[in-house]
Design a protein around this motif. Sequence first.
Motif, PDB file in Angstrom:
ATOM      1  N   VAL A   1      -8.156  40.666  49.638  1.00 30.55           N
ATOM      2  CA  VAL A   1      -8.282  42.032  49.144  1.00 30.55           C
ATOM      3  C   VAL A   1      -7.333  42.172  47.959  1.00 30.55           C
ATOM      4  CG1 VAL A   1      -8.110  44.489  49.688  1.00 30.55           C
ATOM      5  CG2 VAL A   1      -8.852  42.868  51.441  1.00 30.55           C
ATOM      6  N   MET A   2      -7.891  42.585  46.819  1.00 29.17           N
ATOM      7  CA  MET A   2      -7.118  42.655  45.579  1.00 29.17           C
ATOM      8  C   MET A   2      -7.267  44.025  44.939  1.00 29.17           C
ATOM      9  SD  MET A   2      -8.359  38.922  44.141  1.00 29.17           S
ATOM     10  CE  MET A   2     -10.059  39.282  44.612  1.00 29.17           C
ATOM     11  N   PRO A   3      -6.354  44.369  44.055  1.00 31.10           N
ATOM     12  CA  PRO A   3      -6.533  45.626  43.315  1.00 31.10           C
ATOM     13  C   PRO A   3      -7.815  45.578  42.499  1.00 31.10           C
ATOM     14  CG  PRO A   3      -4.304  44.742  43.011  1.00 31.10           C
ATOM     15  CD  PRO A   3      -5.093  43.683  43.704  1.00 31.10           C
ATOM     16  N   LEU A   4      -8.426  46.729  42.322  1.00 29.13           N
ATOM     17  CA  LEU A   4      -9.631  46.821  41.492  1.00 29.13           C
ATOM     18  C   LEU A   4      -9.197  46.959  40.041  1.00 29.13           C
ATOM     19  CD1 LEU A   4     -12.756  47.012  41.628  1.00 29.13           C
ATOM     20  CD2 LEU A   4     -12.476  49.502  41.621  1.00 29.13           C
ATOM     21  N   LEU A   5      -9.624  46.009  39.219  1.00 30.17           N
ATOM     22  CA  LEU A   5      -9.216  46.007  37.822  1.00 30.17           C
ATOM     23  C   LEU A   5      -9.985  47.060  37.023  1.00 30.17           C
ATOM     24  CD1 LEU A   5      -9.031  42.161  37.181  1.00 30.17           C
ATOM     25  CD2 LEU A   5      -7.123  43.739  37.574  1.00 30.17           C
ATOM     26  N   ASP A   6      -9.394  47.463  35.910  1.00 26.24           N
ATOM     27  CA  ASP A   6     -10.032  48.446  35.029  1.00 26.24           C
ATOM     28  C   ASP A   6     -11.376  47.910  34.546  1.00 26.24           C
ATOM     29  OD1 ASP A   6      -7.801  50.011  35.304  1.00 26.24           O
ATOM     30  OD2 ASP A   6      -6.849  49.290  33.462  1.00 26.24           O
ATOM     31  N   ALA A   7     -12.356  48.792  34.488  1.00 23.11           N
ATOM     32  CA  ALA A   7     -13.712  48.387  34.100  1.00 23.11           C
ATOM     33  C   ALA A   7     -13.787  47.937  32.645  1.00 23.11           C
ATOM     34  CB  ALA A   7     -14.682  49.543  34.344  1.00 23.11           C
ATOM     35  N   ASP A   8     -12.829  48.352  31.821  1.00 19.95           N
ATOM     36  CA  ASP A   8     -12.891  47.975  30.408  1.00 19.95           C
ATOM     37  C   ASP A   8     -12.358  46.577  30.134  1.00 19.95           C
ATOM     38  OD1 ASP A   8     -10.280  48.652  30.957  1.00 19.95           O
ATOM     39  OD2 ASP A   8      -9.925  49.655  29.030  1.00 19.95           O
ATOM     40  N   LEU A   9     -11.839  45.904  31.140  1.00 22.00           N
ATOM     41  CA  LEU A   9     -11.390  44.519  30.966  1.00 22.00           C
ATOM     42  C   LEU A   9     -12.611  43.604  30.894  1.00 22.00           C
ATOM     43  CD1 LEU A   9      -8.409  44.426  33.484  1.00 22.00           C
ATOM     44  CD2 LEU A   9      -8.232  44.073  31.015  1.00 22.00           C
ATOM     45  N   LYS A  10     -12.676  42.789  29.862  1.00 21.29           N
ATOM     46  CA  LYS A  10     -13.809  41.894  29.647  1.00 21.29           C
ATOM     47  C   LYS A  10     -13.343  40.444  29.637  1.00 21.29           C
ATOM     48  CE  LYS A  10     -16.430  45.487  29.042  1.00 21.29           C
ATOM     49  NZ  LYS A  10     -17.254  45.963  30.189  1.00 21.29           N
ATOM     50  N   VAL A  11     -14.223  39.557  30.127  1.00 21.87           N
ATOM     51  CA  VAL A  11     -13.893  38.132  30.146  1.00 21.87           C
ATOM     52  C   VAL A  11     -13.832  37.610  28.714  1.00 21.87           C
ATOM     53  CG1 VAL A  11     -14.601  35.858  30.958  1.00 21.87           C
ATOM     54  CG2 VAL A  11     -15.002  37.867  32.388  1.00 21.87           C
ATOM     55  N   LEU A  12     -12.808  36.818  28.432  1.00 25.05           N
ATOM     56  CA  LEU A  12     -12.560  36.344  27.073  1.00 25.05           C
ATOM     57  C   LEU A  12     -13.627  35.351  26.594  1.00 25.05           C
ATOM     58  CD1 LEU A  12     -10.696  36.325  24.616  1.00 25.05           C
ATOM     59  CD2 LEU A  12      -9.197  34.728  25.827  1.00 25.05           C
ATOM     60  N   ALA A  13     -14.117  34.505  27.490  1.00 22.73           N
ATOM     61  CA  ALA A  13     -15.121  33.503  27.100  1.00 22.73           C
ATOM     62  C   ALA A  13     -15.938  33.107  28.324  1.00 22.73           C
ATOM     63  CB  ALA A  13     -14.459  32.271  26.486  1.00 22.73           C
ATOM     64  N   ARG A  14     -17.006  32.383  28.093  1.00 26.48           N
ATOM     65  CA  ARG A  14     -17.828  31.863  29.186  1.00 26.48           C
ATOM     66  C   ARG A  14     -17.331  30.474  29.577  1.00 26.48           C
ATOM     67  NH1 ARG A  14     -21.527  33.891  25.631  1.00 26.48           N
ATOM     68  NH2 ARG A  14     -22.202  31.806  24.971  1.00 26.48           N
ATOM     69  N   PRO A  15     -17.589  30.043  30.809  1.00 27.81           N
ATOM     70  CA  PRO A  15     -17.172  28.693  31.230  1.00 27.81           C
ATOM     71  C   PRO A  15     -17.838  27.623  30.383  1.00 27.81           C
ATOM     72  CG  PRO A  15     -17.780  30.028  33.127  1.00 27.81           C
ATOM     73  CD  PRO A  15     -18.199  30.798  31.914  1.00 27.81           C
ATOM     74  N   PRO A  16     -17.338  26.391  30.457  1.00 28.27           N
ATOM     75  CA  PRO A  16     -17.938  25.299  29.675  1.00 28.27           C
ATOM     76  C   PRO A  16     -19.427  25.139  29.950  1.00 28.27           C
ATOM     77  CG  PRO A  16     -15.827  24.610  30.559  1.00 28.27           C
ATOM     78  CD  PRO A  16     -16.124  25.950  31.173  1.00 28.27           C
TER      79      PRO A  16
END
Length: 415
Positions: free
Chosen positions: A292-307
């Motif tokens: 169980v983890m804190p819910l991150l802000d919705a405006d956070l975006k992944v920096l890149a896609r996996p290889p």
Amino acid sequence: MTLTPAPDDTLAQLKAGKLQGATQLKLSHQLTQFPQQIFELADTLEILDLSGNALTDLPSDLHRLKKLRILFCSNNQFTHLPEVLGQCENLSMIGFKANQITHIPEGAIPTRTLRWFIVTDNALGAVPHALGECSKLQKLMLAGNQLRSLPASMANCHALELLRISANQFETLPDFLFDLPKLTWLAYAGNPFCNAIEQALISQHHMQHIDWHTLTLQQILGEGASGVTYQALMQQNNAQELVAVKLFKSGLTSDGLPRCEMHANVLAGEHPNLVGVKGVIHNHPQGVSGLVMPLLDADLKVLARPPSYESCSRDVYADDCRLTPQQVQFILKGITQAAEHLHANGLMHGDLYAHNILRSDEKVVLSDLGGASFLPLDNPELTQNILKLEARALDILAEELAAVVSSSSDSSMQG
């Protein structure tokens, strides 16, 4: 308009000769035999996915598929790696995860072409010396086997960048690993030599147990190889809170054991540039492990896609990804501080990649401790050698981010 056949129709389409010219083929039909009609695609087929069947072998003339580059046979019933693979002249990626493989013949390795080799979750007691002849080998996934050592020949794997040996039987890390010039991402938790380290570290921390019945799952936030993460409502002390819940899919992930990932999250604790953790799930009716983890802000975006299959060990940035020098510096500062916090708490992240970084203009977060390993703090020399790998990962991240700085800002970046 040509309709793409539904997955269930693919085998019928193949047998009817309607897939001529196909470059990719995926068949999952509880097959016990290799469909001979696949050879009719020999002039074009590059990617073949036979995962999720009941296969025990492949035809001895598989090398007739001259253009085959990528082969997946995960979740089948192989007890050995088919020797014919060594004769496939263009095979660069092989995936045989979650079989019952106990033996890999020396001749089964396509030494001239192999870049990416996945035999996670099998029963291997050894891997072949031929791996040391793989001059192009960049990623090697061996987690969840019975390995006690790696062949000395692998000291010649000068292209190797990512290695997963978690959840095996190693009593020590192979010395030659730290002489490999490009090794960057290493995961080794869940081996005998570091289980005591893990226990010593976790014994100094309180692990909060959160009862499953206090959680109400909502929508899926994301899914990876190791588990599914949901938004959930947590009821505690007459108050409700939105949280994130990660449920592990099985007793073994691509990177190692759920236990190790959960302990790593507890050890990591709180930091502005880490996800953080509220606790581990207790009393799940099916015994599923979870965080169980804190819910991150919705405006956070992944920096890149996996290889990708082509990039192999490098993340894929969107074509329109452009950052200012200030944004790059902000990201690197935050991720460096997160890594240093982990190191101070006895952890190496082990998967420090842009695809595990979430960012907005105000915040940057390093996520996913699935590949984290516990540092032998009582052995400073070994710890320093291990942390040099993480430093290399940070250097690669800095190089990648420099490459996506908007051209109008290049001069200020160089300054």
